[in-house]
Design a protein around this motif. Sequence first.
Motif, PDB file in Angstrom:
ATOM      1  N   MET A   1       0.799  -1.215   0.000  1.00 16.90           N
ATOM      2  CA  MET A   1       0.000   0.000   0.000  1.00 16.90           C
ATOM      3  C   MET A   1       0.839   1.275   0.000  1.00 16.90           C
ATOM      4  SD  MET A   1      -3.217   0.896   2.462  1.00 16.90           S
ATOM      5  CE  MET A   1      -3.933  -0.665   1.934  1.00 16.90           C
ATOM      6  N   LEU A   2       1.929   1.268   0.759  1.00 13.06           N
ATOM      7  CA  LEU A   2       2.709   2.487   0.953  1.00 13.06           C
ATOM      8  C   LEU A   2       4.061   2.453   0.260  1.00 13.06           C
ATOM      9  CD1 LEU A   2       2.025   2.854   4.775  1.00 13.06           C
ATOM     10  CD2 LEU A   2       0.754   3.929   2.905  1.00 13.06           C
ATOM     11  N   GLY A   3       4.488   1.259  -0.148  1.00 16.29           N
ATOM     12  CA  GLY A   3       5.791   1.148  -0.768  1.00 16.29           C
ATOM     13  C   GLY A   3       6.908   1.245   0.267  1.00 16.29           C
ATOM     14  N   PRO A   4       8.159   1.229  -0.185  1.00 19.47           N
ATOM     15  CA  PRO A   4       9.297   1.315   0.750  1.00 19.47           C
ATOM     16  C   PRO A   4       9.545   2.752   1.198  1.00 19.47           C
ATOM     17  CG  PRO A   4      10.100   1.128  -1.488  1.00 19.47           C
ATOM     18  CD  PRO A   4       8.603   1.029  -1.579  1.00 19.47           C
ATOM     19  N   ASN A   5       8.526   3.343   1.815  1.00 14.82           N
ATOM     20  CA  ASN A   5       8.573   4.737   2.248  1.00 14.82           C
ATOM     21  C   ASN A   5       8.348   4.776   3.754  1.00 14.82           C
ATOM     22  OD1 ASN A   5       8.259   7.455   2.767  1.00 14.82           O
ATOM     23  ND2 ASN A   5       6.932   7.850   1.011  1.00 14.82           N
ATOM     24  N   VAL A   6       9.423   4.848   4.504  1.00 15.25           N
ATOM     25  CA  VAL A   6       9.341   4.805   5.964  1.00 15.25           C
ATOM     26  C   VAL A   6       8.533   5.983   6.504  1.00 15.25           C
ATOM     27  CG1 VAL A   6      10.661   4.778   8.115  1.00 15.25           C
ATOM     28  CG2 VAL A   6      11.531   3.571   6.099  1.00 15.25           C
ATOM     29  N   GLN A   7       8.679   7.155   5.897  1.00 19.08           N
ATOM     30  CA  GLN A   7       7.934   8.326   6.352  1.00 19.08           C
ATOM     31  C   GLN A   7       6.430   8.096   6.230  1.00 19.08           C
ATOM     32  OE1 GLN A   7       9.212  10.953   7.889  1.00 19.08           O
ATOM     33  NE2 GLN A   7      11.257  10.048   7.690  1.00 19.08           N
ATOM     34  N   ALA A   8       6.014   7.459   5.154  1.00 21.49           N
ATOM     35  CA  ALA A   8       4.588   7.157   4.985  1.00 21.49           C
ATOM     36  C   ALA A   8       4.122   6.160   6.042  1.00 21.49           C
ATOM     37  CB  ALA A   8       4.329   6.607   3.583  1.00 21.49           C
ATOM     38  N   TRP A   9       4.980   5.208   6.380  1.00 23.07           N
ATOM     39  CA  TRP A   9       4.627   4.242   7.425  1.00 23.07           C
ATOM     40  C   TRP A   9       4.436   4.946   8.761  1.00 23.07           C
ATOM     41  CZ3 TRP A   9       7.677  -0.987   6.956  1.00 23.07           C
ATOM     42  CH2 TRP A   9       7.618  -1.445   5.629  1.00 23.07           C
ATOM     43  N   ILE A  10       5.362   5.847   9.084  1.00 23.36           N
ATOM     44  CA  ILE A  10       5.270   6.590  10.345  1.00 23.36           C
ATOM     45  C   ILE A  10       3.994   7.423  10.371  1.00 23.36           C
ATOM     46  CG2 ILE A  10       6.347   8.381  11.754  1.00 23.36           C
ATOM     47  CD1 ILE A  10       9.053   7.380  10.720  1.00 23.36           C
ATOM     48  N   ARG A  11       3.678   8.048   9.239  1.00 26.25           N
ATOM     49  CA  ARG A  11       2.458   8.872   9.166  1.00 26.25           C
ATOM     50  C   ARG A  11       1.212   8.032   9.399  1.00 26.25           C
ATOM     51  NH1 ARG A  11      -1.118   8.975   5.455  1.00 26.25           N
ATOM     52  NH2 ARG A  11       0.214   8.051   3.845  1.00 26.25           N
ATOM     53  N   VAL A  12       1.118   6.884   8.728  1.00 28.18           N
ATOM     54  CA  VAL A  12      -0.082   6.059   8.819  1.00 28.18           C
ATOM     55  C   VAL A  12      -0.303   5.552  10.240  1.00 28.18           C
ATOM     56  CG1 VAL A  12      -1.100   3.853   8.114  1.00 28.18           C
ATOM     57  CG2 VAL A  12      -0.106   5.375   6.401  1.00 28.18           C
ATOM     58  N   PHE A  13       0.787   5.184  10.924  1.00 26.50           N
ATOM     59  CA  PHE A  13       0.638   4.611  12.251  1.00 26.50           C
ATOM     60  C   PHE A  13       0.746   5.640  13.368  1.00 26.50           C
ATOM     61  CE2 PHE A  13       1.728   0.940   9.659  1.00 26.50           C
ATOM     62  CZ  PHE A  13       0.760   0.040  10.067  1.00 26.50           C
ATOM     63  N   SER A  14       0.742   6.917  12.998  1.00 26.44           N
ATOM     64  CA  SER A  14       0.632   7.973  14.003  1.00 26.44           C
ATOM     65  C   SER A  14      -0.843   8.278  14.229  1.00 26.44           C
ATOM     66  CB  SER A  14       1.372   9.229  13.546  1.00 26.44           C
ATOM     67  OG  SER A  14       0.810   9.739  12.350  1.00 26.44           O
ATOM     68  N   LYS A  15      -1.140   9.039  15.249  1.00 28.92           N
ATOM     69  CA  LYS A  15      -2.525   9.363  15.573  1.00 28.92           C
ATOM     70  C   LYS A  15      -3.151  10.187  14.452  1.00 28.92           C
ATOM     71  CE  LYS A  15      -5.424  11.362  19.191  1.00 28.92           C
ATOM     72  NZ  LYS A  15      -5.442  12.086  20.484  1.00 28.92           N
ATOM     73  N   ASN A  16      -4.319   9.745  14.005  1.00 26.34           N
ATOM     74  CA  ASN A  16      -5.048  10.428  12.919  1.00 26.34           C
ATOM     75  C   ASN A  16      -4.205  10.560  11.659  1.00 26.34           C
ATOM     76  OD1 ASN A  16      -7.265  10.850  14.684  1.00 26.34           O
ATOM     77  ND2 ASN A  16      -6.319  12.719  15.479  1.00 26.34           N
TER      78      ASN A  16
END
Length: 215
Positions: free
Chosen positions: A126-141
């Motif tokens: 869904m997000l690809g190898p993008n750690v920043q996107a992972w952090i965003r998705v699993f942060s609040k809201n």
Amino acid sequence: EARRLLAANLLSVFAVALTAVVPAFFWEGFTVLGTHLAWLCVCSAGVGALRVVLHLVLNPNQSPKKSSCAHKISRFLKCCIYFFMSCVLFHVIIVLYGAPLIESVTETFLFAVLLSTFTTLQCLCMLGPNVQAWIRVFSKNGATSIWESSLQITTMCSILGAWFGAFPIPLDWDRPWQVWPISCSLGATFGYVAGLIIAPLWIHWNRKQLTYKSR
């Protein structure tokens, strides 16, 4: 989108059920408990392949820009590396939580592969190898779509299921499913299936409160 999400999640639930039933027709003596390591491989491969196919067919995060062939190859290789790193990281974490360090290395690593399939592989699709996107998705809201909300729920349910599955292991019940890592892998699987079912229901019940902002 909600209907597509529900259909994709139900297909994933069906795939998990098939991994416990279909191999028995071709493999004499195959059972989830009796040949657990084989089932771990079958479940990881089956669920992983389906998630990749569903992503290619549904493509919930389709980008308007067409990427080059070189970019797709580079992205694929990065995803493979990230998945392997996830398996190793889960293996280390599982050992730190009490799994045998030297004994049952194969069992522990295959359990880590299963857990990575339920969690990391979904993020990569869904997000690809993008750690920043992972952090965003699993942060609040941090979710920007119902797909990302479903990703949050299924990932957390899988990890919690694996954690709760470890509780029966030290008990002196002397049951065959207490052998490492059967209860943990079954717990992760039940947690993953529960997350797939809970996610569409939660999104439906909270549809009026959900407001996704583009980031």
